[in-house]
Write an enzyme that holds these catalytic residues in place. Structure first.
Site, PDB file in Angstrom:
ATOM      1  N   HIS A 152       0.860  -1.183   0.000  1.00 57.66           N
ATOM      2  CA  HIS A 152       0.000   0.000   0.000  1.00 57.66           C
ATOM      3  C   HIS A 152       0.896   1.232   0.000  1.00 57.66           C
ATOM      4  CE1 HIS A 152      -3.689   2.218   0.541  1.00 57.66           C
ATOM      5  NE2 HIS A 152      -3.114   2.922   1.504  1.00 57.66           N
ATOM      6  N   ASP A 180       0.899   5.143  -0.322  1.00 58.97           N
ATOM      7  CA  ASP A 180       0.152   6.400  -0.319  1.00 58.97           C
ATOM      8  C   ASP A 180       0.860   7.458  -1.158  1.00 58.97           C
ATOM      9  OD1 ASP A 180      -2.187   6.072   1.445  1.00 58.97           O
ATOM     10  OD2 ASP A 180      -0.677   5.578   2.954  1.00 58.97           O
ATOM     11  N   ASP A 226      -8.512   1.559   1.229  1.00 59.57           N
ATOM     12  CA  ASP A 226      -8.185   2.544   2.267  1.00 59.57           C
ATOM     13  C   ASP A 226      -9.040   3.808   2.284  1.00 59.57           C
ATOM     14  OD1 ASP A 226      -6.690   3.096   4.533  1.00 59.57           O
ATOM     15  OD2 ASP A 226      -5.167   4.219   3.441  1.00 59.57           O
ATOM     16  N   HIS A 253      -6.618   9.429  -1.422  1.00 59.01           N
ATOM     17  CA  HIS A 253      -7.465   9.390  -0.228  1.00 59.01           C
ATOM     18  C   HIS A 253      -6.815  10.027   0.998  1.00 59.01           C
ATOM     19  CE1 HIS A 253      -5.265   5.507  -0.339  1.00 59.01           C
ATOM     20  NE2 HIS A 253      -5.147   5.697   0.975  1.00 59.01           N
TER      21      HIS A 253
END
Length: 998
Positions: A36, A38, A151, A420
């Site tokens: 993951h 970001d 997420d 997000h």
């Protein structure tokens, strides 16, 4: 951000139908390796690339090539594209192509980012998805078929519609309310078929998998060690990777001593998860935030563990394999279960605990939210204008490569901020600064493009022409509708006359605003049309009747500041402000709005508007806190002011009511904390113009641990029910729910474009040009959260600098519309877009002659229920024919010249089925006729949402449901484009086309 793994103890329960595997048949486990990553959050993109992200792709690709059983899924495209362009070697690139062909590397979602679902506008969600998909198809000829939305902080009902339109077989989500997830697990309802749009229904349904309580991260607890388990590469270090390769919290290696314990821990978790799903297949995500930067140590340990479990599958009752997400969904699809249907309900708001309602981020970093939407609107305007320019002047002086470079830079920035932890305002200050820098730089580049298209200077120029000073401007309408509206130009002179390019005088009004003046110009523009206006500044007084007849000077009335403590009997001294649509009454005892009468229905609605604040706790020892994400309060809001002053500026085009709110009654007139300027326009030729009451706010700087709302109290009997939009695409009903704890915060919802309350007689609509939180806490009430400033002493927030000590002054704009539901119901969809895409004003030199004559340029106009969502020259180099594109890529012809003749066109139907008796109908248009103002259409090809599929080739998996007999269409049906270029667009459809002109 870090995944949340809740240690809930859930009992096994019976499935709705079917079994989670036959007795004696091992649970089939799909181990999906992932990282993951970001695009922002705590660290900037550049910091993340240096510290770990580049190493993820380099080492994963290398390790996958070393063992045929290994697999990996890649999600966000921004990091991959940066790696591909600046880090990957030729050998890396060769391996990527091979792994994709072998289906051992799989791109899921495929957008530029994993976009937020609460505060992202539907146009921007599509933009970032198209940005990523275009790259993947152009570079590899692949088209993602599965989502991995693990997420975002809650799930929108719009997102599954978009993913279905993009050609996805299945959708995956994770963050839903803790109590709802508990219920879904207990009842084996984590998987369902989602029909996100009530109008589209089964036509664009999609199978949806909700992750269980462990979310997207590998369960890290192992009973035989105080370190996390299954994370053998440890935790990424910033700013630099350690030179010795030793990272913090590296899991114990899999050795003969630990192998059995590791296997039993993994098997126990798999069996626990198997109880929550109906099929005998378990998705076991292996990874978490910032993982696999050393894929060698990851795979070398897991290889041994998986092999051991499979060799002892009879004992463990489990089989395991490396898998892509597609492998898992294919197994579920082939299970032949009949699935429950979820209608167009979303999973918002989202809470992780009773006092942790993630509704604060709807308003966090209001400035960033505003700039992001402004950049999106500017990009839309520039894309439509360049598309017109390119068709009209294919060999024009504006070089296409340069123009595409400017457009792509802004498209990248707007796509990036949809992350997000971007537009949500949940990032650290330095990451917010990064987003702002990328957006402002992109906007500057696009403004250069607009200037070049009109051969303009890049800065405002004023030329002396005796006896007048003159300023020339181009005003462009980026919407495919004819509009009548006003634009505001800041000037330094108190008197001016405005002329159009044919020399006709245009209605205008000058209003004093601090040291400068606001010049309001009434403009009439065709769809995608521009006009040139000349502003002549005049001496005072103005004697020329021909020049001054349409020029109005507004007059100001000042009212005495009123202290709240001195308010006694109110409602006795009411001052009316009137236009063709409304009568607004202001109470001179309070300087607040008293009521509004809708002149069309002659209904008077009591209405009071003012600023309130929620006081937040910042000490974790004293109770729940608010932060970037979470809004938590134990008390109702309190008034944010002790005194109010008011000015009314009357004019023949616009009347302004300026109200100033003072935190202390002893503050000077200039030292206010809040203000609102309400603009009441006249209708002139457009009766709709007087419907919109524009309110511009100034909020801040706030005191610490304050969350500011603008409250509108009315006498509407709405039963505390409010309707809010899902990403600007559809409206959802929100009835106030009472909880044991935190009811205030858990009844806030995101407002991206619109919200309204209503009763049997009237509807009050609020439209926004950026996202806010909104709620109806009491009967007849609307609260809009405009700004937040918070600090807390929670170690996690302090460590990552996520306390939101936002000292900025924010200046959002809302439009308010009041009337009967029948009258207003057909207006707000279009009005919301007119607020979002206001005319673009571009200053030019006096002598500049644009290449087009705006007044003779044919407009491009759609019916009132259709919106031209996209009109652009994407500049992709891929062939629209999939076989040809694949052949070109196989021959190494990727990166050829961009196709500048291909125009990307999207048209969306704004209305739901049954919403309006006239506008909620399938609408047939002829694209050749609609686009004749641009040129002669020679070819139209319908495509999937992001353009990568020919719509006739797009086939999606059909998932059996308990309501199959009620389906009115299937997931692959579509209405074709006729040979004469006729298309019929049904309610809430979004249709995408490639258009070619002669």
């Amino acid at each position: 951000m870090w995944g949340l793994a809740f240690a809930l103890t859930l009992a096994s329960c019976s499935p709705l139908s079917g079994n989670s595997g036959n007795a004696g048949v091992p649970v089939h486990t799909f181990v999906v390796p992932h990282s993951h990553m970001d695009v922002g959050w705590v660290y900037t993109v550049q910091e993340s690339m240096h510290a770990y992200a580049a190493n993820v792709y380099s080492t994963v690709v290398e390790e996958l090539s070393r063992a045929k059983q290994r697999k990996f899924i890649a999600v966000e495209q921004e990091f991959f594209r940066l790696w591909w362009d600046s880090v990957a070697t030729d050998q890396h690139k060769k391996l990527v192509r091979q792994l994709l062909q072998e289906r051992r590397l799989e791109f899921v979602i495929g957008g530029q980012v994993m976009h937020d679902e609460a505060v992202t506008d539907v146009d921007d969600a599509i933009l970032q998805l198209t940005e990523g998909h275009g790259f993947l198809y152009e570079t590899f000829g692949i088209r993602p078929r599965f989502s991995w939305h693990v997420d975002p902080f809650g799930a929108s009902a719009t997102t599954p519609v978009l993913f279905a339109l993009a050609g996805f077989h299945a959708h995956l989500i994770s963050r839903v309310d803790y109590d709802l997830k508990n219920e879904m697990q207990n009842n084996k309802r984590l998987q369902f078929v989602w029909r996100g749009s009530s109008s589209l229904g089964a036509k664009q349904e999609i199978f949806t998998h909700t992750m269980d309580q462990f979310s997207y991260c590998t369960p890290s607890y192992i009973p035989f060690s105080n370190r996390s388990g299954f994370y053998w590469n440890g935790v990424a270090l910033f700013p630099d990777p350690p030179k010795d390769g030793i990272y913090p919290n590296m899991s114990l290696l899999v050795t003969p001593k630990t192998l059995e314990a590791y296997a039993q821990t993994m098997v126990d978790n798999i069996k626990q998860r198997a109880q929550w799903f109906r099929t005998g297949h378990v998705l076991w995500p292996w990874g978490c935030d910032k993982q696999f930067y050393n894929a060698s140590v990851q795979f070398s340990n897991m290889d041994v563990l998986l092999d051991y479990i499979n060799r002892h599958s009879d004992k463990f009752g489990v089989t395991v394999q490396y898998a892509t997400l597609g492998d898992y969904f294919q197994a579920v699809h082939q299970s032949n279960f009949s699935w429950e249907v979820r209608r167009n309900r979303d999973f918002l708001p989202y809470s992780t605990e009773p006092f942790q309602a993630w509704t604060g981020f709807y308003a966090s970093r209001n400035v960033l939210k505003g700039v992001a939407r402004k950049a999106s609107s500017l990009l839309h305007a520039a894309e439509t204008l360049f598309a017109r320019y390119r068709v009209a002047y294919p060999e024009g002086p504006v070089h296409s490569d340069w123009a595409l470079q400017k457009l792509r830079a802004l498209s990248w920035a707007v796509s990036e901020v949809q992350h997000h932890d971007g537009i949500t305002g949940t990032e650290s200050p330095k990451v917010a600064d990064m987003y702002m820098q990328h957006l402002t730089q992109g906007m500057m580049g696009v403004e250069e493009l607009l200037a070049a298209i009109f051969l303009l200077p890049q800065s405002l120029s004023m030329t002396l022409s005796k006896p007048h000073l003159e300023q020339h401007v181009i005003i462009y309408n980026p919407l495919a509708w004819n509009i009548t509206t006003y634009v505001n130009v800041t000037v330094t002179f108190a008197m001016a006359t405005v002329f159009d390019e044919d020399g006709r005088v245009v209605p205008a009004q000058v209003t004093c605003s601090t040291t400068e003046y606001d010049l309001f110009i009434l403009v009439e523009l065709g769809g995608l049309q521009f006009r040139k206006y000349i502003i002549k500044f005049l001496p005072l007084p103005c004697w020329d009747a021909d020049e001054c007849g349409w020029m109005h000077q507004a007059r100001m009335l000042k009212f005495e500041k009123r202290n709240v403590s001195q308010w006694k009997r109110t409602g006795r001294k009411l001052l009316p402000v009137v236009n063709d649509c409304y009568i607004l009454l202001f109470d001179q005892e309070t300087n607040l709005l008293h009521s509004i009468t809708d002149r069309n229905s002659n209904r008077k609605v009591s209405m009071r508007q003012d600023f309130w604040e929620y006081e937040s706790n910042g000490d974790v020892k004293k109770g729940p806190i608010s932060d970037n994400y979470i809004f938590s309060t134990s008390h109702s809001a309190v008034p944010a002011y002790k005194a109010v002053s008011m000015e009314i500026i009357t004019g023949k085009i616009i009347t302004e009511i300026r109200q100033y709110f003072y935190r202390c009654d002893t503050q000077s007139d200039e030292d206010y904390t809040y203000s609102v300027v309400t603009r009441v326009p006249e209708s002139f030729k457009d009766r709709l113009l007087c419907r919109r009451l524009e309110q511009s706010y100034t909020v801040g700087p706030l005191e610490l641990n304050r969350e500011a709302v603008f409250r509108t109290n009315t006498n509407l009997k709405n039963n505390r029910t409010i309707f809010t939009d899902n990403n600007g695409y559809q409206m959802l009903r929100r009835t106030f729910r009472t909880f044991n704890n935190n009811s205030i915060a858990r009844n806030f919802y995101p407002m991206v474009r619109a919200a309204y309350i209503e009763d049997d007689c009237s509807r009050l609509v609020v439209l926004s040009e950026r996202a806010h939180g909104v709620s109806s806490q009491q009967h007849g009430q609307v609260e809009v959260m405009l700004h937040r400033r918070l600090w807390n002493n929670q170690g996690w927030n302090l460590g990552y600098n996520l306390t939101l000590n936002d000292t900025s002054v924010v200046r959002p704009i809302l439009w308010t519309i009041l009337g009967s539901s029948s009258a207003i119901g057909s207006l707000y969809q279009r009005e919301a877009l007119e607020l979002q895409h206001r005319p673009v004003v571009m200053p030019i030199d006096k002598g500049t002659v644009p290449p087009w004559n705006g007044s003779t340029m044919q407009p491009v106009v759609l019916p009132a229920n259709l919106h031209m969502q996209t009109l652009s020259v994407p500049g992709w180099s891929y062939s629209s024919n999939h076989s040809v594109n694949r052949q070109n890529l196989d021959l190494g012809k990727q990166g050829s010249a961009p196709d500048l003749d291909r125009i990307l066109l999207r048209i969306t139907h704004l209305y739901e089925t049954g919403e309006d008796p006239v506008l909620s109908v399938p609408t047939t248009i002829n694209l050749r006729d609609v686009l004749q103002g641009m040129g002669e259409v020679k070819e139209v090809r319908e495509r999937s949402l992001t353009g990568t599929w020919d719509i006739s080739d797009l086939q999606r998996w059909k998932w059996q449901t308990k309501e199959d007999l009620d389906k009115k269409g299937d997931a692959t049906s579509f209405d074709i484009v006729t040979k004469d270029f006729n298309i019929t667009i049904s309610p809430k459809e979004i249709r995408t086309f490639f258009v070619y002109f002669k």
